[in-house]
Design a protein around this motif. Structure first.
Motif, PDB file in Angstrom:
ATOM      1  N   TRP A 641      50.418-159.327  12.458  1.00 45.46           N
ATOM      2  CA  TRP A 641      51.038-160.454  13.157  1.00 45.46           C
ATOM      3  C   TRP A 641      51.836-161.269  12.155  1.00 45.46           C
ATOM      4  O   TRP A 641      51.729-161.068  10.945  1.00 45.46           O
ATOM      5  N   MET A 642      52.650-162.158  12.646  1.00 42.57           N
ATOM      6  CA  MET A 642      53.443-162.993  11.751  1.00 42.57           C
ATOM      7  C   MET A 642      53.680-164.355  12.370  1.00 42.57           C
ATOM      8  O   MET A 642      53.570-164.547  13.586  1.00 42.57           O
ATOM      9  N   PHE A 643      53.969-165.314  11.497  1.00 42.47           N
ATOM     10  CA  PHE A 643      54.258-166.686  11.895  1.00 42.47           C
ATOM     11  C   PHE A 643      55.687-167.012  11.491  1.00 42.47           C
ATOM     12  O   PHE A 643      56.127-166.667  10.389  1.00 42.47           O
ATOM     13  N   VAL A 644      56.407-167.693  12.386  1.00 36.62           N
ATOM     14  CA  VAL A 644      57.800-168.040  12.134  1.00 36.62           C
ATOM     15  C   VAL A 644      57.980-169.526  12.426  1.00 36.62           C
ATOM     16  O   VAL A 644      57.506-170.027  13.453  1.00 36.62           O
ATOM     17  N   SER A 645      58.647-170.225  11.526  1.00 36.85           N
ATOM     18  CA  SER A 645      58.896-171.648  11.744  1.00 36.85           C
ATOM     19  C   SER A 645      59.860-171.839  12.905  1.00 36.85           C
ATOM     20  O   SER A 645      60.622-170.934  13.266  1.00 36.85           O
ATOM     21  N   GLU A 646      59.838-173.017  13.490  1.00 34.57           N
ATOM     22  CA  GLU A 646      60.665-173.286  14.674  1.00 34.57           C
ATOM     23  C   GLU A 646      62.145-173.067  14.387  1.00 34.57           C
ATOM     24  O   GLU A 646      62.884-172.571  15.236  1.00 34.57           O
ATOM     25  N   ASN A 647      62.576-173.398  13.176  1.00 28.73           N
ATOM     26  CA  ASN A 647      63.994-173.221  12.847  1.00 28.73           C
ATOM     27  C   ASN A 647      64.310-171.839  12.275  1.00 28.73           C
ATOM     28  O   ASN A 647      65.441-171.577  11.861  1.00 28.73           O
ATOM     29  N   LYS A 648      63.294-170.962  12.233  1.00 21.73           N
ATOM     30  CA  LYS A 648      63.435-169.571  11.792  1.00 21.73           C
ATOM     31  C   LYS A 648      63.845-169.443  10.331  1.00 21.73           C
ATOM     32  O   LYS A 648      64.340-168.409   9.896  1.00 21.73           O
ATOM     33  N   ARG A 649      63.588-170.480   9.552  1.00 16.07           N
ATOM     34  CA  ARG A 649      63.929-170.439   8.130  1.00 16.07           C
ATOM     35  C   ARG A 649      62.787-169.893   7.273  1.00 16.07           C
ATOM     36  O   ARG A 649      62.985-169.569   6.113  1.00 16.07           O
ATOM     37  N   GLU A 650      61.605-169.809   7.846  1.00 14.65           N
ATOM     38  CA  GLU A 650      60.456-169.370   7.061  1.00 14.65           C
ATOM     39  C   GLU A 650      59.577-168.463   7.915  1.00 14.65           C
ATOM     40  O   GLU A 650      59.422-168.685   9.118  1.00 14.65           O
ATOM     41  N   GLY A 651      59.001-167.456   7.282  1.00 11.62           N
ATOM     42  CA  GLY A 651      58.095-166.548   7.977  1.00 11.62           C
ATOM     43  C   GLY A 651      56.943-166.149   7.082  1.00 11.62           C
ATOM     44  O   GLY A 651      57.004-166.250   5.851  1.00 11.62           O
ATOM     45  N   LEU A 652      55.889-165.694   7.724  1.00 12.17           N
ATOM     46  CA  LEU A 652      54.691-165.244   7.015  1.00 12.17           C
ATOM     47  C   LEU A 652      54.129-164.053   7.778  1.00 12.17           C
ATOM     48  O   LEU A 652      53.887-164.144   8.982  1.00 12.17           O
ATOM     49  N   VAL A 653      53.933-162.944   7.081  1.00 11.23           N
ATOM     50  CA  VAL A 653      53.503-161.695   7.708  1.00 11.23           C
ATOM     51  C   VAL A 653      52.142-161.293   7.155  1.00 11.23           C
ATOM     52  O   VAL A 653      51.921-161.341   5.940  1.00 11.23           O
ATOM     53  N   TYR A 654      51.241-160.902   8.053  1.00 10.34           N
ATOM     54  CA  TYR A 654      49.962-160.314   7.659  1.00 10.34           C
ATOM     55  C   TYR A 654      49.831-158.943   8.311  1.00 10.34           C
ATOM     56  O   TYR A 654      50.046-158.804   9.522  1.00 10.34           O
ATOM     57  N   ALA A 655      49.467-157.946   7.516  1.00 11.34           N
ATOM     58  CA  ALA A 655      49.230-156.594   8.018  1.00 11.34           C
ATOM     59  C   ALA A 655      47.882-156.118   7.501  1.00 11.34           C
ATOM     60  O   ALA A 655      47.500-156.402   6.355  1.00 11.34           O
ATOM     61  N   PHE A 656      47.157-155.374   8.340  1.00 12.10           N
ATOM     62  CA  PHE A 656      45.798-154.963   8.006  1.00 12.10           C
ATOM     63  C   PHE A 656      45.597-153.489   8.371  1.00 12.10           C
ATOM     64  O   PHE A 656      46.113-153.010   9.375  1.00 12.10           O
ATOM     65  N   ARG A 657      44.819-152.802   7.529  1.00 15.45           N
ATOM     66  CA  ARG A 657      44.378-151.452   7.860  1.00 15.45           C
ATOM     67  C   ARG A 657      42.887-151.365   7.569  1.00 15.45           C
ATOM     68  O   ARG A 657      42.450-151.633   6.452  1.00 15.45           O
ATOM     69  N   THR A 658      42.112-150.998   8.590  1.00 16.58           N
ATOM     70  CA  THR A 658      40.662-150.984   8.430  1.00 16.58           C
ATOM     71  C   THR A 658      40.141-149.666   7.876  1.00 16.58           C
ATOM     72  O   THR A 658      39.106-149.636   7.218  1.00 16.58           O
ATOM     73  N   LYS A 659      40.832-148.561   8.150  1.00 16.15           N
ATOM     74  CA  LYS A 659      40.381-147.258   7.673  1.00 16.15           C
ATOM     75  C   LYS A 659      41.474-146.585   6.847  1.00 16.15           C
ATOM     76  O   LYS A 659      42.636-146.557   7.244  1.00 16.15           O
ATOM     77  N   ALA A 660      41.065-146.035   5.711  1.00 17.55           N
ATOM     78  CA  ALA A 660      42.024-145.350   4.847  1.00 17.55           C
ATOM     79  C   ALA A 660      42.484-144.046   5.491  1.00 17.55           C
ATOM     80  O   ALA A 660      41.755-143.417   6.255  1.00 17.55           O
TER      81      ALA A 660
END
Length: 737
Positions: A641-660
């Motif tokens: 999932w990711m977070f985006v600021s209201e003005n779309k100038r900043e973002g933050l992405v998280y990605a996860f994998r539980t099994k190799a």
């Protein structure tokens, strides 16, 4: 925009910036015409009007607040019993009013406006001439949100008593939409927020709670989607109830392909006596339309609930990073142990220490003392004020756990007032966790709790309260209610709770309140009106939390989701996951720790120090940004999932994998919500090169993901829009949102 009326055709057009909702008066009945993307208002809407087949009767009419007994054989929105025992009423249209803004609902939580220009409200007036039952249907439409807020007020204007047997908040008949599916959240304790999706066929799909609270089993939310609807594409129709007690939500499809959706108070074991002149107000239902998939629906709910349901000082403020002593000590602690955890937390940058269960009465286990809200001087010789002062001296705020709705049979309060619990005389009092439920329908009970908590808050510097509720309601009866009103007990309990919460949050506006019910057993919009965040689940395992937090986010903003790092092996499932993985999952909510910081190694403390520092940089974006769900943990071993600021100038992405995956393929993650014309500097949080990538490429080609060949891996990236002209000139600039 707002409410547009065509009196010559009996048509009401409720219009927001991106949505329309049309109602037509047909033969004296309010009928549903349309709900969906915004229609241009035209002088003539003749093509939209309803024409029912000749002789079809009410069973083919798409109604807005249907009745039973006059030819409609589907589920009604209400039912009233007359004094002679008959149950036939027939509401007919009398008129309408248009109100500026959005009225508050007396005694009930509700979304609100800060300026009247934000919304407009249509009130449709209906009456049954025979009984005197009068119903006001309220529809509030926000100008800039694709939201319709509905409720009903039922009044007795006749000379005799009426008894309500059913009173839903909203009912909508959707016609001409084949192959709809119902989306909802289900689960159990420690498994909250599971996303379910079921196709609708002739018959009914129903979810509900008979537990006196919204429950772990089902959340008071449902949505209808098409088979083609995905996270980002297609239509979604959301229904969310602003209520914290028993509820029902259902979708009934008839033999003609029409689907009736209803949501409101659970009709099971419900009745409400209306004396002449009395009225009953239903909780409100928040209806959201999205033409941009499930994610668009979620973001509409997030913005509304974050900014126009939550209230108070902490609505817009960044939430503190906390450490809670529960899984660190359980009931076995003293003042010095608490202070040692807080002292270590101070060194790591943590801002708030929360003292959980076990500080009051003689509470050495969960079998006593609920209701005895005075400190245990055996554990805390100097009392709460002393331990709070010592913790404050280390630079941390002080928080406290309560379970104010419960009473232990082994308590001073129960010995003094054994009749203060919910009970039925002569019947067994069912205990769960060795406790009973206080009768919040009684004013003296609420007053005792208010005074007990106020005495602590007035003498101890409490900055945060975790308000818990660890069991459902049983033997739902009240010693103070007459026989003809016993079926009102469950709803009166919730109304009593709301009255208490209104008083105590108004008296102590600087305290951050967090609701809890054995985790997510009462995670609902009603509680968010008084407490802007909730403990999502007692399950703190990071792999399980991926599902819990993902599902909860279908309706609720991330700013409302409490998420903590706990010790390993995890206390709920025994799983061991890396500290970095646990941190990234927890930083996707209101961040904290639920463990003994003094037991960490030097290497672990260094990781925690980095996590705390990083969250202080990103929490504004996490708590107030727009959430885009990119990969579902319910569909495989990867989620994102990711977070985006209201003005779309900043973002933050998280990605996860539980099994190799051995010798796995190259993974790319397509992002969302960015400005396709902007250039973004992409920086991996756990080390890596900074790269400059266009927003269009990030959303269409994706971001490469490189995982180690280990289970439970996470990756995070920060995105900042840059000015390409400055970048070319050798002067990079990374403006804040």
């Amino acid at each position: 925009m707002g409410v547009i009326v065509q009196e010559q055709t009996g048509l009401f057009h409720l219009q927001s910036s991106g949505m329309s909702y049309l109602i037509q008066i047909v033969d004296g009945y309010p009928a549903h015409v349309y709900w969906g993307s915004r229609l241009k208002q035209r002088e003539s809407m003749e093509g939209m009007l309803i024409h029912t087949p000749a002789g079809a009767g009410l069973d083919r009419l798409p109604q807005e607040y249907p009745q039973y007994g006059s030819g409609d054989f589907r589920n009604p929105a209400y039912q009233a019993e007359l004094e002679d025992g008959t149950r036939i009423t027939e509401l007919r249209y009398e008129g309408y009013r248009i109100l500026p803004g959005k009225p508050a609902l007396p005694g009930l939580p509700a979304v609100y406006v800060e300026r009247e220009s934000e919304a407009e409200t249509l009130e449709l007036l209906l009456k049954d001439a025979y009984s005197g039952l009068r119903v006001s249907l309220l529809y509030s439409v926000y100008e800039d949100r694709n939201v319709i807020v509905r409720s009903a007020r039922l009044g007795n204007e006749g000379p005799n008593k009426l008894r309500l047997r059913r009173a839903l908040s909203a009912s909508v008949d959707l016609q001409g939409r084949d192959e709809l599916e119902m989306l909802y959240l289900s689960g159990a304790w420690a498994r909250e927020g599971s996303v379910k999706r079921r196709p609708l066929q002739q018959g009914e799909v129903r979810i509900d709670s008979k537990r006196g609270m919204s429950s772990h089993q089902f959340n008071p939310f449902a949505a209808l989607v098409t088979p083609e609807t995905t996270e980002s594409v297609g239509e979604a129709f959301g229904f969310s109830l602003v209520y914290s007690g028993g509820f029902e939500a259902g979708a009934e499809t008839d033999s003609f392909g029409s689907t009736r959706v209803g949501i409101g108070l659970n009709s099971f074991d419900f009745a409400w006596l209306l004396e002449p002149g009395e009225s009953f107000q239903t909780p409100e239902a928040v209806l959201v339309y999205s033409g941009e998939g499930i994610g668009g629906m979620s973001r509409t709910y997030h913005r509304l609930y974050r900014n126009r349901l939550c209230r108070g000082k902490y609505r817009d403020e960044e939430r503190p990073i906390l450490v809670n002593n529960w899984e660190a000590t359980y009931f076995d602690f003293d003042a010095d142990k608490l202070v040692s955890i807080a002292e270590e937390g101070s060194r790591l940058g943590i801002e708030l220490f929360v003292l959980d269960d076990g500080w009051f009465g003689t509470r050495d286990a969960d079998n006593s003392s609920l209701g005895d809200w005075f400190e245990d001087r055996r554990k805390l010789p100097g009392g709460l004020a002393d331990v709070a002062r010592r913790i404050n001296e280390h630079g941390l705020q002080f928080g406290l756990w309560f379970e104010p709705e419960m009473i232990s049979p082994e308590s001073e309060l129960y010995r003094t007032h054994p009749d203060w619990c919910l009970h039925v005389p002569g019947r067994r009092r069912s205990e769960a966790r060795w406790q009973l439920v206080l009768d919040y329908t009684r004013k003296e009970v609420r007053e005792y709790i208010f005074e007990s908590l106020s005495a602590i808050f007035s003498t101890v510097p409490v900055a945060y309260v975790k308000w818990d509720m660890n069991r459902a309601l049983t033997e739902i009866g009240s010693a103070k209610l007459p026989p003809e009103r016993q079926a009102e007990t469950a709803h009166r309990y919730v109304l009593g709770l709301y009255e208490l919460l209104e008083r105590i949050t108004e008296r102590f506006p600087d305290i951050l309140f967090e609701s809890c019910s054995s985790g997510g057993g009462r995670f609902d919009p009603g509680m968010l009106h008084y407490m802007p965040q909730a403990w999502a689940s007692d399950n703190t395992d990071a792999a399980e939390r991926l599902k819990i937090q993902y599902g909860t986010s279908l309706v609720y903003p991330v700013s409302s989701i409490g998420a903590h790092v706990s010790a390993v092996p995890n206390h709920q499932v025994g799983r061991t996951t890396p500290l970095e993985f646990r941190g990234d999952v927890a930083m996707s909510g209101n961040f904290g720790y639920e463990l003994d910081l003094t037991a960490f190694t030097g290497e672990e403390k260094a990781i925690v120090r980095q996590q705390v520092a990083r969250y202080k940089q990103i929490r504004g974006l996490v708590q107030q940004g727009d959430l885009y769900r990119l990969k579902s943990p319910f569909e495989g071993d990867e989620s994102a999932w990711m977070f985006v600021s209201e003005n779309k100038r900043e973002g933050l992405v998280y990605a996860f994998r539980t099994k190799a995956v051995p010798n796995g393929p190259l993974r790319t993650l397509r992002l969302a919500g960015l400005d396709p014309e902007a250039e973004y500097e992409v920086e991996a949080e756990h080390g890596g090169e900074r790269t400059l990538v266009g927003g269009d490429r990030l959303m269409r080609l994706g971001l490469p993901l490189h995982y180690e060949s280990k289970d439970y891996q996470s990756r995070s990236f920060r995105l900042r829009a840059v000015d390409p002209s400055l970048e070319r000139a050798g002067e990079p600039e990374f403006p804040k949102p």
